[in-house]
Scaffold this active site. Sequence first.
Site, PDB file in Angstrom:
ATOM      1  N   HIS A 244      55.177 -44.175 -46.897  1.00 47.75           N
ATOM      2  CA  HIS A 244      55.374 -45.055 -45.701  1.00 47.75           C
ATOM      3  C   HIS A 244      54.400 -44.475 -44.894  1.00 47.75           C
ATOM      4  O   HIS A 244      53.700 -45.253 -43.831  1.00 47.75           O
ATOM      5  CB  HIS A 244      56.792 -44.688 -45.164  1.00 47.75           C
ATOM      6  CG  HIS A 244      56.813 -45.165 -43.724  1.00 47.75           C
ATOM      7  ND1 HIS A 244      56.678 -46.375 -43.347  1.00 47.75           N
ATOM      8  CD2 HIS A 244      57.203 -44.311 -42.723  1.00 47.75           C
ATOM      9  CE1 HIS A 244      56.913 -46.386 -41.964  1.00 47.75           C
ATOM     10  NE2 HIS A 244      57.329 -45.315 -41.380  1.00 47.75           N
TER      11      HIS A 244
ATOM     12  N   GLU B 242      60.752 -36.444 -35.676  1.00 43.40           N
ATOM     13  CA  GLU B 242      62.158 -36.885 -36.187  1.00 43.40           C
ATOM     14  C   GLU B 242      62.749 -36.189 -37.396  1.00 43.40           C
ATOM     15  O   GLU B 242      63.912 -36.298 -37.348  1.00 43.40           O
ATOM     16  CB  GLU B 242      62.005 -38.334 -36.122  1.00 43.40           C
ATOM     17  CG  GLU B 242      63.281 -39.330 -36.354  1.00 43.40           C
ATOM     18  CD  GLU B 242      63.854 -39.567 -35.092  1.00 43.40           C
ATOM     19  OE1 GLU B 242      63.218 -39.615 -34.080  1.00 43.40           O
ATOM     20  OE2 GLU B 242      65.078 -39.802 -35.050  1.00 43.40           O
ATOM     21  N   ASP B 243      62.048 -36.135 -38.432  1.00 43.62           N
ATOM     22  CA  ASP B 243      62.740 -36.080 -39.627  1.00 43.62           C
ATOM     23  C   ASP B 243      62.562 -34.666 -40.332  1.00 43.62           C
ATOM     24  O   ASP B 243      62.726 -34.450 -41.425  1.00 43.62           O
ATOM     25  CB  ASP B 243      62.253 -37.059 -40.623  1.00 43.62           C
ATOM     26  CG  ASP B 243      62.607 -38.430 -40.140  1.00 43.62           C
ATOM     27  OD1 ASP B 243      63.440 -38.532 -39.586  1.00 43.62           O
ATOM     28  OD2 ASP B 243      61.761 -39.228 -40.522  1.00 43.62           O
TER      29      ASP B 243
ATOM     30  N   HIS C  89      53.723 -39.322 -37.817  1.00 46.43           N
ATOM     31  CA  HIS C  89      54.685 -40.217 -36.884  1.00 46.43           C
ATOM     32  C   HIS C  89      56.190 -39.667 -36.947  1.00 46.43           C
ATOM     33  O   HIS C  89      56.782 -39.788 -35.986  1.00 46.43           O
ATOM     34  CB  HIS C  89      54.227 -41.635 -36.537  1.00 46.43           C
ATOM     35  CG  HIS C  89      54.782 -42.371 -37.721  1.00 46.43           C
ATOM     36  ND1 HIS C  89      54.321 -42.735 -38.660  1.00 46.43           N
ATOM     37  CD2 HIS C  89      56.204 -42.843 -37.730  1.00 46.43           C
ATOM     38  CE1 HIS C  89      55.181 -43.475 -39.479  1.00 46.43           C
ATOM     39  NE2 HIS C  89      56.147 -43.484 -38.645  1.00 46.43           N
TER      40      HIS C  89
ATOM     41  N   ASP D 190      46.527 -78.412 -40.362  1.00 52.10           N
ATOM     42  CA  ASP D 190      45.947 -77.114 -40.527  1.00 52.10           C
ATOM     43  C   ASP D 190      46.810 -76.023 -41.343  1.00 52.10           C
ATOM     44  O   ASP D 190      46.827 -74.809 -41.008  1.00 52.10           O
ATOM     45  CB  ASP D 190      45.336 -76.530 -39.202  1.00 52.10           C
ATOM     46  CG  ASP D 190      46.332 -76.462 -38.240  1.00 52.10           C
ATOM     47  OD1 ASP D 190      47.374 -76.880 -38.375  1.00 52.10           O
ATOM     48  OD2 ASP D 190      46.345 -75.642 -37.172  1.00 52.10           O
TER      49      ASP D 190
HETATM   50 MN    MN Z   1      58.153 -44.219 -39.803  1.00 50.86          MN
END
Ligand code: MN
Length: 503
Positions: A47, A75-76, A71, A257
């Site tokens: 990811h 958090e993790d 990123h 289109d």
């Molecule tokens: Mn993420």
Amino acid sequence: MAELKELLDVLKYPSKEKVALITKAYCYAEKVHAGQTRFSGEPVINHLFETAKILAEFGMGSRTISAGLLHDVLEDTDVSAQMLLNEFGKEIAFLVEGATKLGTIRYNGEERHVESLRKFFVAMSRDIRVLVIKLADRLHNMRTLRFVPKNKQRRIAEETMQIYVPLAYRLGMRKIKREMEDLAFKYVEPEKYDKTRKLMKKHMLREKSLGTFKKRLLKILAKEDIKNIKIDIRSKSVYSVYNKLANKNEDIEKIYDINALRINVDTVADCYKVLGIIHTLCRPLPGRIKDYIAFPKPNGYQSLHTTVFTPDANVAEIQIRTHEMHDSAEYGFAAHMMYKLKGKNSDDSYYSWFKQFFPAPQKSKFFGNQIDPERLAHIPDWIKKLVDVQSYVTIPTEFMDNLKSDFFQNRMFIFGARGGVVDLPVLSTPIDFAYEQGAEIGDHLFGTKVNGKLVPIGTKLKNGDIVEIISKKGSHPHEKWFQLCNTSLAKKQIREGLSQIKM
Ligand code: MN
């Protein structure tokens, strides 16, 4: 490590330092996320790699790409902001922290909170690169939404539609906007999505004929000595076909289109030359030739459009523009940054992020020193509301300054304990918050908790406070509330509430 190489290959202007930084961030992320997997069963590093790759494709700089790899670290994992700062420096730590904070914002399905939520999103990010990291993160999450438990899919898709899609659009990042919108549409309105897809498939038959036409054109244009030509077949997104159908009496035959040929060349002169060659070959449909190069759309879009009868008697739209115009249409502000800074270390120039939302009118090359009301009309309402628009009309430079400082100095964001967020002027209290939720809620305000603690209803709130309103049927507005509130909305409602009691 095979993945890392794939990422480095996408870099537009690789240098030793950039490669070293991204490699370091990649290895660090891989180490601290080791053993963690996603709903899909894939390791988390996939990811992070995909997010970073999207950022690289946008032409973002090495620090933004590195922050993309990192990123989810705060958090993790056990990594702290301080550790990140020591390891990667202030700028990357700032970007990661910003992205982490934005991750805590949730759309709870309440339509009336959407505008505040968007504003909050922008205000919290402070730096436009934080927004772009979140967009890349969300794009990959949407690409893998099918692995997420069914009961979560819809909420995530709705949040994407309400918050992320409009932001991508406002940043001019059409490519990411289109993809996100279609991915979300599928979950938000599954039946409408399927129906439109099926309709489109029937009419996609033209694709083969377009392919033949494309090959033929490439040969002819090469003979005419036009260099560096790129021709793509682009399909309209399901969502925009769905919207267009509504305007065309649901008649798909009227949408020319659904597929188009997109021709990119080096110079403006080549654009007109290509148009001439095509019109010599194929008869154009009357009234469908548009010169958005000489007359750009108010949002800055530039291209030549024409619709022609192809040699095998199909109808095809053709879009001709320079590579630079193309990138700017697809990548928006990111392309702008890329062209402006070319080989220079794009991360070093700190962008005054708000100006990127729209071109500064006083410097517009099309309108000279005049402020074009057309342009003003295309500034989204929610941005106009951030400041007094009047000052914009008279003194544009000041407007830009106001835009940067005023809104954030004078407004704050208050969260509801049950979700949602509203923006209020500073010095507001739970009374203002309650009336912002509706007259009923304000009138029956009995007590309040801020950040979980019982406090008087006249307490001055701070940016980011979480407010819980305690209501009681028998509770009514009181004269002294006037002194305890700040917004004109609350004052007006209290006046009305009081008059009802007296009657
Ligand atoms: Mn993420």
